[in-house]
Design a protein around this motif. Structure first.
Motif, PDB file in Angstrom:
ATOM      1  N   ILE A   1       0.826  -1.127  -0.092  1.00  0.00           N
ATOM      2  CA  ILE A   1      -0.119  -0.074  -0.003  1.00  0.00           C
ATOM      3  C   ILE A   1       1.020   1.241  -0.194  1.00  0.00           C
ATOM      4  O   ILE A   1       0.548   2.384  -0.728  1.00  0.00           O
TER       5      ILE A   1
ATOM      6  N   GLN B   1      -0.041   5.417  -1.895  1.00  0.00           N
ATOM      7  CA  GLN B   1      -0.769   6.003  -1.137  1.00  0.00           C
ATOM      8  C   GLN B   1      -1.160   7.455  -1.530  1.00  0.00           C
ATOM      9  O   GLN B   1      -2.083   8.026  -1.004  1.00  0.00           O
TER      10      GLN B   1
ATOM     11  N   SER C   1      -7.470  -0.154   4.817  1.00  0.00           N
ATOM     12  CA  SER C   1      -7.281   1.353   4.480  1.00  0.00           C
ATOM     13  C   SER C   1      -6.422   1.982   5.507  1.00  0.00           C
ATOM     14  O   SER C   1      -5.818   3.149   5.546  1.00  0.00           O
TER      15      SER C   1
ATOM     16  N   ILE D   1      -8.508   0.521  -1.647  1.00  0.00           N
ATOM     17  CA  ILE D   1      -7.245  -0.323  -1.089  1.00  0.00           C
ATOM     18  C   ILE D   1      -7.969  -1.857  -1.403  1.00  0.00           C
ATOM     19  O   ILE D   1      -6.822  -2.518  -1.717  1.00  0.00           O
TER      20      ILE D   1
END
Length: 95
Positions: A15, A19, A63, A75
């Motif tokens: 992730i 971002q 998330s 996400i």
């Protein structure tokens, strides 16, 4: 399927690079190169897939694994798309 600290760590690594991307799915190739196939991390594809599966099957708010502005749907969609890409044959092998 258990969602443990190891799985959470892998998901954070996936992730983090997206971002700030307005469309995270467009960053999948970059993330795979930076995270999954990076020599310094030595992640195994089955471990990454297992972490994604565990995260998506859990009740955790993925998330919230790192501070970022994408909602849970974005996400989870990104992680699902990463999983699909990891299970797909490389472009040279597709027929």
């Amino acid at each position: 399927m258990e969602f443990d600290l190891h799985s959470a760590g892998i998901l954070r690594m996936l992730i983090y690079p997206i971002q700030f991307d307005p469309e995270p799915v467009k960053g999948i190739d970059r993330v795979l190169k930076m995270v999954v196939f990076a020599d310094h991390l030595r992640l195994q594809v089955p471990d990454v897939i297992a972490a994604i599966d565990a995260g998506l099957a859990s009740n955790a708010r993925l998330s919230e694994l790192i501070p970022q502005g994408h909602n849970e749907t974005v996400i989870c969609g990104f992680l699902s798309a990463v999983r699909v890409r990891l299970e797909s044959p490389p472009p040279a092998e597709r027929t």
